[in-house]
Design a protein around this motif. Structure first.
Motif, short mmCIF file in Angstrom:
data_model
loop_
_atom_site.label_atom_id
_atom_site.label_comp_id
_atom_site.label_asym_id
_atom_site.label_seq_id
_atom_site.Cartn_x
_atom_site.Cartn_y
_atom_site.Cartn_z
N ILE A 163 0.86 -1.20 0.00
CA ILE A 163 0.00 0.00 0.00
C ILE A 163 0.89 1.24 0.00
O ILE A 163 1.67 1.46 0.93
CB ILE A 163 -0.94 -0.01 1.23
CG1 ILE A 163 -1.81 -1.27 1.20
CG2 ILE A 163 -1.80 1.25 1.25
CD1 ILE A 163 -2.56 -1.54 2.47
N ARG A 164 0.75 2.02 -1.06
CA ARG A 164 1.52 3.25 -1.18
C ARG A 164 0.72 4.42 -0.64
O ARG A 164 -0.42 4.64 -1.04
CB ARG A 164 1.87 3.51 -2.64
CG ARG A 164 2.54 4.85 -2.89
CD ARG A 164 2.60 5.15 -4.38
NE ARG A 164 2.85 6.56 -4.61
CZ ARG A 164 2.60 7.18 -5.75
NH1 ARG A 164 2.09 6.52 -6.76
NH2 ARG A 164 2.86 8.47 -5.86
N THR A 165 1.31 5.17 0.29
CA THR A 165 0.65 6.36 0.81
C THR A 165 1.51 7.57 0.48
O THR A 165 2.75 7.51 0.54
CB THR A 165 0.44 6.28 2.33
OG1 THR A 165 1.71 6.27 3.00
CG2 THR A 165 -0.35 5.03 2.70
N LYS A 169 -2.12 3.83 -3.97
CA LYS A 169 -2.07 2.61 -4.78
C LYS A 169 -2.05 1.39 -3.88
O LYS A 169 -1.38 1.39 -2.84
CB LYS A 169 -0.84 2.63 -5.68
CG LYS A 169 -0.85 1.60 -6.79
CD LYS A 169 0.23 1.90 -7.82
CE LYS A 169 0.10 1.01 -9.03
NZ LYS A 169 1.11 1.33 -10.06
N VAL A 170 -2.77 0.35 -4.29
CA VAL A 170 -2.82 -0.91 -3.55
C VAL A 170 -2.55 -2.05 -4.54
O VAL A 170 -3.20 -2.14 -5.58
CB VAL A 170 -4.20 -1.10 -2.88
CG1 VAL A 170 -4.26 -2.46 -2.19
CG2 VAL A 170 -4.46 0.02 -1.88
N ILE A 171 -1.59 -2.90 -4.20
CA ILE A 171 -1.20 -4.01 -5.07
C ILE A 171 -1.16 -5.30 -4.26
O ILE A 171 -0.64 -5.33 -3.14
CB ILE A 171 0.18 -3.76 -5.70
CG1 ILE A 171 0.11 -2.59 -6.69
CG2 ILE A 171 0.70 -5.00 -6.42
CD1 ILE A 171 1.44 -2.26 -7.33
N GLY A 212 -10.61 0.99 -5.54
CA GLY A 212 -11.62 1.46 -4.60
C GLY A 212 -11.05 1.81 -3.23
O GLY A 212 -11.76 2.36 -2.39
N PHE A 213 -9.77 1.53 -3.02
CA PHE A 213 -9.15 1.86 -1.73
C PHE A 213 -8.50 3.24 -1.71
O PHE A 213 -7.98 3.66 -0.68
CB PHE A 213 -8.09 0.81 -1.37
CG PHE A 213 -8.66 -0.52 -0.96
CD1 PHE A 213 -9.50 -0.61 0.13
CD2 PHE A 213 -8.36 -1.66 -1.68
CE1 PHE A 213 -10.03 -1.84 0.53
CE2 PHE A 213 -8.88 -2.90 -1.30
CZ PHE A 213 -9.72 -2.98 -0.20
N LYS A 214 -8.49 3.91 -2.83
CA LYS A 214 -7.88 5.23 -2.85
C LYS A 214 -8.62 6.14 -1.89
O LYS A 214 -9.84 6.22 -1.89
CB LYS A 214 -7.88 5.81 -4.27
CG LYS A 214 -6.90 5.10 -5.19
CD LYS A 214 -6.84 5.73 -6.55
CE LYS A 214 -5.81 5.02 -7.42
NZ LYS A 214 -5.75 5.59 -8.78
N LEU A 215 -7.87 6.81 -1.05
CA LEU A 215 -8.45 7.60 0.03
C LEU A 215 -7.63 8.87 0.21
O LEU A 215 -6.41 8.82 0.31
CB LEU A 215 -8.45 6.77 1.32
CG LEU A 215 -9.18 7.32 2.53
CD1 LEU A 215 -10.69 7.40 2.26
CD2 LEU A 215 -8.93 6.42 3.74
N ILE A 216 -8.30 10.00 0.25
CA ILE A 216 -7.60 11.28 0.33
C ILE A 216 -7.03 11.53 1.72
O ILE A 216 -5.91 11.99 1.87
CB ILE A 216 -8.54 12.44 -0.09
CG1 ILE A 216 -8.91 12.30 -1.56
CG2 ILE A 216 -7.89 13.80 0.17
CD1 ILE A 216 -9.94 13.30 -2.04
#
Length: 202
Positions: free
Chosen positions: A110-112, A123-125, A145-149
């Motif tokens: 998970i990239r934050t 990004k989630v892989i 769908g996991f993208k979150l601000i």
């Protein structure tokens, strides 16, 4: 007739020779083809960013450093296995979500990215999974769908990701693979909890 000239002895000798040679080859190839934890990390970073990045280790369960190799476990939810600070200011996590199909797990990268005083999930892989039989249902749309601000705000509001509660703000469903989707949601929630409890700091 001497036993050493019989067909039995020749067969046994041949099989023993094959076993010894195969064992030696496997030992050599195991050392030659072994992938170090550092190489696995760099491959993951390249997969996420499309290029190699400099990074520093905050937490890595594969590390030889005893001060950095203990996973952060959230009971019933999952664990944070790896945390890397990337040279561009991002924080990269590897987490494992629990409560999947047949009590299996899903592990994600998970990239934050830092946005102001907070971190967004960019990004989630998928890294790997255990006991999950319908992983093909979890397509790119699901992971997007996991993208979150604002991860900290999500933590403070209690609006964690779920694949079960249709009334939840961060509902991310998958038809026919709810349990696997639940494990993936739990993996992402580990990041939200970590960032929320640490004020967005690694």
């Amino acid at each position: 007739m001497s036993f050493f000239k019989t067909a039995w002895f020749k067969c046994i000798a041949c099989l023993l020779s094959i076993a010894v040679i195969s064992g030696a080859l496997l030992a050599v190839l195991n050392d030659a083809l072994a992938v170090s934890p550092e190489m696995r990390t760099m491959r993951a970073i390249k997969k996420i960013y499309g290029e190699e990045k400099e990074y520093s280790v905050v937490l890595d369960i594969d590390s030889k450093d005893d001060t950095k190799n203990t996973a952060i476990v959230y009971d019933g939810v999952g664990s944070v296995n790896k945390i890397y600070e990337i040279d561009n200011g991002d924080i990269l996590f590897q987490t494992t979500g629990y409560e999947g199909y047949k009590n299996g797990t899903i592990t994600l990268w998970i990239r934050t990215a830092k946005t102001g005083n907070d971190y967004s999930i960019e990004k989630v892989i998928l890294e790997k999974y255990e006991k999950q039989t319908l992983m093909s249902k979890l397509t790119g749309d699901f992971y997007n769908g996991f993208k979150l601000i604002d991860a900290t705000a999500a933590y403070n509001d209690g609006s964690l990701f779920t694949a079960r509660d249709k009334t939840a703000e961060n509902y991310n469903p998958v038809s026919g693979a709810t349990y696997s989707a639940n494990a993936a949601c739990n993996a992402v929630n580990c990041v939200i909890r970590y960032l929320g409890e640490n004020g967005g700091n690694a």
